[in-house]
Motif scaffolding. Structure first.
Motif, PDB file in Angstrom:
ATOM      1  N   ALA A   1       0.629  -1.170  -0.015  1.00  0.00           N
ATOM      2  CA  ALA A   1       0.008   0.183  -0.123  1.00  0.00           C
ATOM      3  C   ALA A   1       0.651   1.416  -0.300  1.00  0.00           C
ATOM      4  O   ALA A   1       0.312   2.407  -0.367  1.00  0.00           O
ATOM      5  CB  ALA A   1      -0.778  -0.018   1.131  1.00  0.00           C
ATOM      6  N   ASP A   2       2.246   0.846   0.169  1.00  0.00           N
ATOM      7  CA  ASP A   2       2.836   2.316   0.671  1.00  0.00           C
ATOM      8  C   ASP A   2       3.672   2.985   0.068  1.00  0.00           C
ATOM      9  O   ASP A   2       4.899   3.532  -0.309  1.00  0.00           O
ATOM     10  CB  ASP A   2       3.502   2.733   2.094  1.00  0.00           C
ATOM     11  CG  ASP A   2       2.644   2.529   3.318  1.00  0.00           C
ATOM     12  OD1 ASP A   2       1.410   2.502   2.591  1.00  0.00           O
ATOM     13  OD2 ASP A   2       2.735   2.167   4.042  1.00  0.00           O
TER      14      ASP A   2
ATOM     15  N   ARG B   1      -0.369   7.767  -0.196  1.00  0.00           N
ATOM     16  CA  ARG B   1      -1.015   8.857  -1.445  1.00  0.00           C
ATOM     17  C   ARG B   1      -0.031   8.601  -2.892  1.00  0.00           C
ATOM     18  O   ARG B   1      -1.702   8.542  -3.995  1.00  0.00           O
ATOM     19  CB  ARG B   1      -1.679  10.229  -1.146  1.00  0.00           C
ATOM     20  CG  ARG B   1      -1.996  10.485   0.463  1.00  0.00           C
ATOM     21  CD  ARG B   1      -2.189  12.096   1.026  1.00  0.00           C
ATOM     22  NE  ARG B   1      -2.436  12.489  -0.638  1.00  0.00           N
ATOM     23  CZ  ARG B   1      -2.479  13.795  -0.637  1.00  0.00           C
ATOM     24  NH1 ARG B   1      -1.409  14.058   0.245  1.00  0.00           N
ATOM     25  NH2 ARG B   1      -2.743  14.351  -1.983  1.00  0.00           N
ATOM     26  N   HIS B   2       0.671   8.724  -3.459  1.00  0.00           N
ATOM     27  CA  HIS B   2       1.116   9.197  -4.214  1.00  0.00           C
ATOM     28  C   HIS B   2       1.327   7.195  -4.568  1.00  0.00           C
ATOM     29  O   HIS B   2       1.014   6.894  -5.564  1.00  0.00           O
ATOM     30  CB  HIS B   2       2.777   9.021  -4.276  1.00  0.00           C
ATOM     31  CG  HIS B   2       2.904  11.370  -3.996  1.00  0.00           C
ATOM     32  ND1 HIS B   2       1.747  11.341  -2.568  1.00  0.00           N
ATOM     33  CD2 HIS B   2       2.793  11.782  -5.112  1.00  0.00           C
ATOM     34  CE1 HIS B   2       2.298  12.816  -3.038  1.00  0.00           C
ATOM     35  NE2 HIS B   2       3.282  12.942  -4.204  1.00  0.00           N
ATOM     36  N   ALA B   3       1.544   6.567  -3.918  1.00  0.00           N
ATOM     37  CA  ALA B   3       0.629   4.849  -4.671  1.00  0.00           C
ATOM     38  C   ALA B   3      -0.386   4.613  -5.239  1.00  0.00           C
ATOM     39  O   ALA B   3       0.088   4.100  -6.189  1.00  0.00           O
ATOM     40  CB  ALA B   3       1.302   4.448  -3.196  1.00  0.00           C
TER      41      ALA B   3
ATOM     42  N   ARG C   1       8.396  11.897   2.694  1.00  0.00           N
ATOM     43  CA  ARG C   1       8.486  10.189   2.205  1.00  0.00           C
ATOM     44  C   ARG C   1       7.304  10.735   0.365  1.00  0.00           C
ATOM     45  O   ARG C   1       7.514   9.651   0.531  1.00  0.00           O
ATOM     46  CB  ARG C   1       7.391   9.905   2.816  1.00  0.00           C
ATOM     47  CG  ARG C   1       7.705   8.441   3.394  1.00  0.00           C
ATOM     48  CD  ARG C   1       7.686   7.957   4.357  1.00  0.00           C
ATOM     49  NE  ARG C   1       6.666   6.554   4.339  1.00  0.00           N
ATOM     50  CZ  ARG C   1       6.584   5.509   3.802  1.00  0.00           C
ATOM     51  NH1 ARG C   1       7.992   5.412   2.471  1.00  0.00           N
ATOM     52  NH2 ARG C   1       5.792   4.381   3.210  1.00  0.00           N
ATOM     53  N   GLU C   2       6.304  11.140   0.985  1.00  0.00           N
ATOM     54  CA  GLU C   2       5.648  11.107   0.163  1.00  0.00           C
ATOM     55  C   GLU C   2       5.176  12.097  -1.233  1.00  0.00           C
ATOM     56  O   GLU C   2       5.656  13.404  -1.499  1.00  0.00           O
ATOM     57  CB  GLU C   2       3.509  12.105   0.383  1.00  0.00           C
ATOM     58  CG  GLU C   2       3.726  11.365   1.652  1.00  0.00           C
ATOM     59  CD  GLU C   2       1.988   9.581   1.055  1.00  0.00           C
ATOM     60  OE1 GLU C   2       1.985  10.271  -0.679  1.00  0.00           O
ATOM     61  OE2 GLU C   2       1.777   9.413   1.190  1.00  0.00           O
ATOM     62  N   ARG C   3       5.718  11.035  -2.134  1.00  0.00           N
ATOM     63  CA  ARG C   3       5.819  12.105  -3.171  1.00  0.00           C
ATOM     64  C   ARG C   3       6.291  10.859  -4.797  1.00  0.00           C
ATOM     65  O   ARG C   3       6.161   9.550  -4.697  1.00  0.00           O
ATOM     66  CB  ARG C   3       7.937  12.140  -3.113  1.00  0.00           C
ATOM     67  CG  ARG C   3       8.788  10.771  -3.011  1.00  0.00           C
ATOM     68  CD  ARG C   3       9.679  12.177  -2.985  1.00  0.00           C
ATOM     69  NE  ARG C   3      11.196  11.381  -2.658  1.00  0.00           N
ATOM     70  CZ  ARG C   3      12.396  11.522  -2.798  1.00  0.00           C
ATOM     71  NH1 ARG C   3      13.008  12.072  -1.827  1.00  0.00           N
ATOM     72  NH2 ARG C   3      13.437  10.768  -3.338  1.00  0.00           N
TER      73      ARG C   3
END
Ligand code: ADP
Ligand code: MG
Length: 172
Positions: free
Chosen positions: A7-8, A154-156, A129-131
């Motif tokens: 998921a991440d 979210r980006h995944a 991290r979120e990218r």
């Protein structure tokens, strides 16, 4: 290819055969953006990073008259559409401390903006991290391979939706 189990994180590979195809691919990503996205574009000169950002702008409904170009003397361009697009080109950046003078932390934290960064190598630690990390590579004069790696939940999810759209993804 896209790994549906984690998921991440997610990965995908796209191929485009023309600058227009790269713009169209990027436009489909732009349409999926809701704000807060961080898109890092690595790749050699001429790989198509700016071309990709032009398509992203289209997907954010930025008027065609506001043409996205490589900011030559500034490191930052800002375009207003459905969301704000912050376009940074860090090619000429020699001191990462300058990033903070640019207000990079504000861009990255802005939930109403999409931030796209060319030559992001000096940004690695600031970006968080979120990218979505993209790497554009020449295959031939008119073909490009675009490797995508998303981190953060979210980006995944964004990358899975984008790659799931289908037309451009293919075997690595
Ligand atoms: P960068 O920002 O990575 O330096 P640009 O987007 O400014 O690269 O330029 C990419 C160049 O490559 C343009 O001249 C474009 O016409 C050309 N090109 C050829 N094929 C492609 C393709 N499939 N995708 C993107 N650009 C392409
Ligand atoms: Mg460029």
């Amino acid at each position: 290819m896209v790994n549906p189990d984690d998921a991440d994180a997610a990965e995908a590979v796209f191929h485009t055969a023309s600058p227009d195809a790269t713009r169209a691919l990027a436009e489909t990503l732009g349409r999926l953006c809701v704000g807060g996205e961080v898109i890092l574009l690595a790749g050699d000169l001429g790989a198509g990073k700016t071309c990709f950002v032009q398509g992203l702008a289209r997907g954010l409904d930025i008027p065609a008259g506001k043409r996205v170009a490589s900011p030559t003397f500034t490191l930052h361009g800002e375009y207003e559409g459905r969301l704000v697009l912050n376009h940074l080109d860090l090619y000429r950046l020699d001191d990462p401390a300058q990033l903070h003078g640019l207000g990079i932390d504000d861009f990255l934290a802005d939930p109403g903006a999409v931030t796209a960064v060319e030559w992001p190598e000096l940004l690695a630690e600031t970006a968080g991290r979120e990218r979505l990390d993209l790497r554009l590579e020449h295959v031939s004069e008119s073909e490009r391979r675009i490797g995508a790696r998303a981190s953060g939940r979210r980006h995944a999810r964004l990358l899975r939706e984008w790659a799931g759209g289908g037309a451009f993804s293919g075997p690595a």
